[in-house]
Motif scaffolding. Structure first.
Motif, mmCIF file in Angstrom:
data_model
loop_
_atom_site.group_PDB
_atom_site.id
_atom_site.type_symbol
_atom_site.label_atom_id
_atom_site.label_comp_id
_atom_site.label_asym_id
_atom_site.label_seq_id
_atom_site.Cartn_x
_atom_site.Cartn_y
_atom_site.Cartn_z
ATOM 1 N N ARG A 147 0.825 -1.210 0.000
ATOM 2 C CA ARG A 147 0.000 0.000 0.000
ATOM 3 C C ARG A 147 0.863 1.265 0.000
ATOM 4 N NH1 ARG A 147 -4.650 1.536 4.508
ATOM 5 N NH2 ARG A 147 -5.103 3.624 3.725
ATOM 6 N N GLU A 194 -3.737 -2.772 -2.911
ATOM 7 C CA GLU A 194 -4.095 -2.469 -1.530
ATOM 8 C C GLU A 194 -4.477 -1.015 -1.291
ATOM 9 O OE1 GLU A 194 -4.478 -4.792 0.526
ATOM 10 O OE2 GLU A 194 -3.456 -6.437 -0.505
ATOM 11 N N ARG A 250 -8.471 -13.418 1.318
ATOM 12 C CA ARG A 250 -7.432 -12.966 2.244
ATOM 13 C C ARG A 250 -8.076 -11.937 3.143
ATOM 14 N NH1 ARG A 250 -1.762 -11.140 -0.351
ATOM 15 N NH2 ARG A 250 -1.269 -10.489 1.769
ATOM 16 N N THR A 251 -8.147 -12.263 4.401
ATOM 17 C CA THR A 251 -8.849 -11.372 5.324
ATOM 18 C C THR A 251 -8.080 -10.070 5.501
ATOM 19 O OG1 THR A 251 -7.727 -12.567 7.085
ATOM 20 C CG2 THR A 251 -10.005 -13.177 6.623
ATOM 21 N N ASP A 252 -6.758 -10.128 5.299
ATOM 22 C CA ASP A 252 -5.932 -8.940 5.563
ATOM 23 C C ASP A 252 -5.744 -8.073 4.332
ATOM 24 O OD1 ASP A 252 -4.451 -10.775 4.150
ATOM 25 O OD2 ASP A 252 -2.566 -10.208 5.090
ATOM 26 N N SER A 253 -6.448 -8.358 3.267
ATOM 27 C CA SER A 253 -6.179 -7.658 2.018
ATOM 28 C C SER A 253 -7.386 -6.867 1.547
ATOM 29 C CB SER A 253 -5.784 -8.660 0.938
ATOM 30 O OG SER A 253 -5.764 -8.050 -0.325
#
Lengths: 337, 337
Positions: B102, B126, B185-188
Motif C-alpha cells: 500500500r 491495496e 485474504r482477510t488482511d487484504s
C-alpha cells in the motif's frame, strides 16, 4: 517547508540511511523498524523527491531496459530484477520490448529517448555487431547476453557453453545416451541458441558418443507452442530420443505437453532439461529440471556497470561480466524406475 | 539535413502514414511493403525522433505503468499490452512494480516522476480510496481494476462478479455441486478477490445450492505456492470438493499440482477453473479452463483514457470503463468419464 529525510530520521530517532532504506522498500528491515519510520513519515507528511535529487546531479534518474518479449517469463522475471536493482540506487526503469526484431533493437540502441534516460540496458536477440558500430549516442549502454561484439560496451552474460554442457552431463549421468537438442533456428542470430548447441555437441563428444544430427531440432520461435511443434516433428519423423535438452523452459514445457499427449512418460521414457528456471518450471504435473542463470546477479551487474559509466570516470568499457548459473534438479530427470 | 518521414515516404513512393506504421512496427503490414519502406529508410539513414515530436506538444512522450508484480504473468502480459497500446500513439512506458504494498502504491500515486511523465496507469492491490483523495499531483491518472473509488479518475475494469458467476455456472453445468473457492485474504483490500467470492456465492444461491463456508479457502498470497498450500489445507481438513474455482490461474496451477501429488485426477475427481488466461494455462499435463479478461482491451482503454486527459479538453473523469471477459474451456473441466 518541505520535510526532509533528515527530519524523518530525527523524529524516528534513527539514521538517515535507515529512513532511506524504508522509503526505498529494501528487504531485511524488521517490521518494528519499518513501523517506527513509517509513523514518523506519516506524522510529518514526508514525500521523497527522487527526481530533484537526480536533477541536481544532471541526471533524470531513469534508465531504459529493452527486452525481446515481456510475455516470456524469463524476461519478465529479469525485468523485475532490474527494476529492483535500479531501485536500490533510486533509479526508475523505462521498459520496452522489441519483439526480438533487429530493426526495433537497432532503433532502441540508437538514441532511444536520449534526452530522458541516463543509460540503457539492452537484451538483444538479433542485433549484429555492425549495428552498434555507428552508434552516435553518448548514452551509456550495457548489453545482456553472451556475444562477442568487440565494441566498447560492457556486456553481462552467463557461460552458455558450460551451462549446456552441465545440462547434457546431468542427462548422461542419468544413463541417457540419445539426447535431442530442441532449439536451433537457422534464420536467427540468437547467439545463446548456437552456444548451447555447441555445448551439447562438446559434451557428447567428451563422452565419446556419436553426434546424431537428426536429433538437432529446429524451432520456429522460443515459446511453448514452438517447443510443442518441434517435439511433435521429432516424434513424427520416427525418432525416439531418451532425453531432450531444450533451449529454454518454455520450449521444454511445450515439448512435455506433446510427450504427455503421445503417452510418453517424463522422465521414465524421456527425460527433459530446460534453461532459465522460470517460476512455472517448478509446477505442472512433472516439475522441470533446468539451468538457473542467476537473474539477480545479472540485474545487479548490469545496473552497477551503468552506474560506473555515469560516475564520469574514464572507462574503456567492453568488459564481459559473468553471472553464475546452477543446475536445478527436479522430477523431469529423476532416475529410471 | 535531418531526414524526415516525408523524405522516406517520397523515396518509397508510399504515404507518410505507411512509413509511420512500419517505423512503429504495426502488425498487418505486408512483408513486401515493410521491405520497400525499410529500403528507403536504410538508403536515407532515417532515424525517428519521437522525443522532439512530443516536446513540441509540451510532453515527454512517457507514461508510467505501475503493477503489483511483474513476476506474475498476468501483469507481465498486461504490461506488454500497455506497452504495445502506448506505442501505437508513440508513447513509451515507464514501468514500476509495487509488490502490492500500500505504501509503495501511495508513493507511486503521488507525484511519481511528475516532471518526467505525461500520465500514470496504476493497478493497485491495496490502495484505499482515501489514499487518493489528497492527491496534489496534476499528472493524469487512470486506475486498473474494479473498485468504487468515487474519485475523478477513470478506471478500467471487468465485471468480476459476472465473471465469477460464469465460472461457477460452467462448473454447475458440468454436474459439480461442491465447489470450493480458493483465494480469500482477510488482511487484504484486494477488491477483485472479494468480488469473485461474491460471484461464487451468488451463483450457488441462484442454483439453490447451500453455501458451505468451509469451502471458502484463504490464501497467503496470489502465487502458485499459495494455491498449493491452500489446496493442501483444504484436503488436510478432510474436505473433498468436486470442483475448485480459483482467484487466479497461478493459484489454480498450484492447486492442480497438489491434486496430482495426492493422486486426485483433474478433471475426473476435481474440476478446476482459474482466472486470467495466462499463457501457461494452455500447457501442463492438464490445460486449465479459465476466465479470460480482454487484456488488449484493458490496455487500449487505459491508454485512450490517458490520452483524453492529455488532449486538454475539460474532462470530469471518474468513468468506469469496462472490458469484456470470456470463459475459455479446456481440459480441467471436461465432462466426467
Amino acid at each position: 517547508m518541505r520535510v526532509s529525510l533528515k527530519d524523518v530520521a530525527e523524529r524516528a530517532g534513527v539514521s538517515i540511511k535507515t529512513v532511506s532504506n524504508v522509503v526505498n522498500n529494501y528487504p531485511h528491515i524488521t517490521p518494528a523498524m519499518r513501523a517506527r519510520v513509517q509513523e514518523a513519515i506519516d506524522e510529518l507528511g514526508y514525500r521523497p523527491n527522487l527526481t530533484a535529487r537526480h536533477l541536481r546531479k544532471g541526471r533524470t534518474g531513469i534508465i531504459a531496459l529493452a527486452v525481446p518479449e515481456l510475455g516470456n517469463p524469463y524476461f519478465a522475471e529479469l525485468a523485475g530484477a532490474v527494476i529492483d536493482a535500479a531501485a536500490e540506487h533510486e533509479f526508475t526503469v523505462l521498459l520496452d520490448h522489441t519483439r526480438g526484431d533487429r530493426q526495433q533493437e537497432l532503433l532502441v540502441s540508437q538514441g532511444f529517448r536520449a534526452r530522458v534516460i541516463d543509460g540503457l540496458i539492452l537484451s538483444p536477440l538479433e542485433l549484429e555487431p555492425e549495428d552498434l558500430q555507428g552508434r552516435a549516442d553518448d548514452v551509456p549502454l550495457v548489453l545482456l547476453g553472451e556475444r562477442e561484439y568487440g565494441l566498447p560496451f560492457d556486456h553481462i552474460a552467463i557461460d552458455n557453453v558450460a551451462a549446456a554442457r552441465t545440462a547434457v552431463r546431468h542427462l548422461l549421468d542419468r544413463g541417457r545416451t540419445r539426447i535431442a537438442y530442441l532449439g536451433t533456428r537457422t534464420d536467427s542470430a540468437n547467439r545463446p541458441a548456437h552456444l548451447r548447441l555447441d555445448g551439447w555437441r562438446a559434451e557428447l563428444a567428451a563422452a565419446g558418443l556419436p553426434v546424431d544430427e537428426e536429433l538437432i531440432v529446429p524451432v520456429g520461435g522460443w515459446d511453448r507452442d514452438d517447443g510443442a511443434r518441434a517435439m511433435a516433428n521429432l516424434l513424427d519423423a520416427g525418432l525416439r530420443p531418451d532425453a531432450v535438452f531444450a533451449f529454454n523452459d518454455l520450449i521444454a514445457i511445450g515439448a512435455m505437453r506433446v510427450l504427455h499427449e503421445r503417452g510418453l512418460r517424463v522422465p521414465w521414457d524421456i527425460a527433459v532439461v530446460g534453461f532459465d528456471d522460470i517460476a512455472e518450471s517448478r509446477f505442472g504435473a512433472v516439475s522441470l529440471t533446468t539451468i538457473a542463470p542467476d537473474k539477480q546477479a545479472i540485474a545487479r551487474l548490469a545496473v552497477a556497470s551503468l552506474l560506473r559509466s555515469l560516475s564520469g570516470r574514464q572507462d574503456p568499457g567492453g568488459r564481459e561480466l559473468t553471472a553464475e548459473f546452477r543446475l536445478v534438479e527436479r522430477e523431469s530427470t529423476l532416475g529410471r524406475r
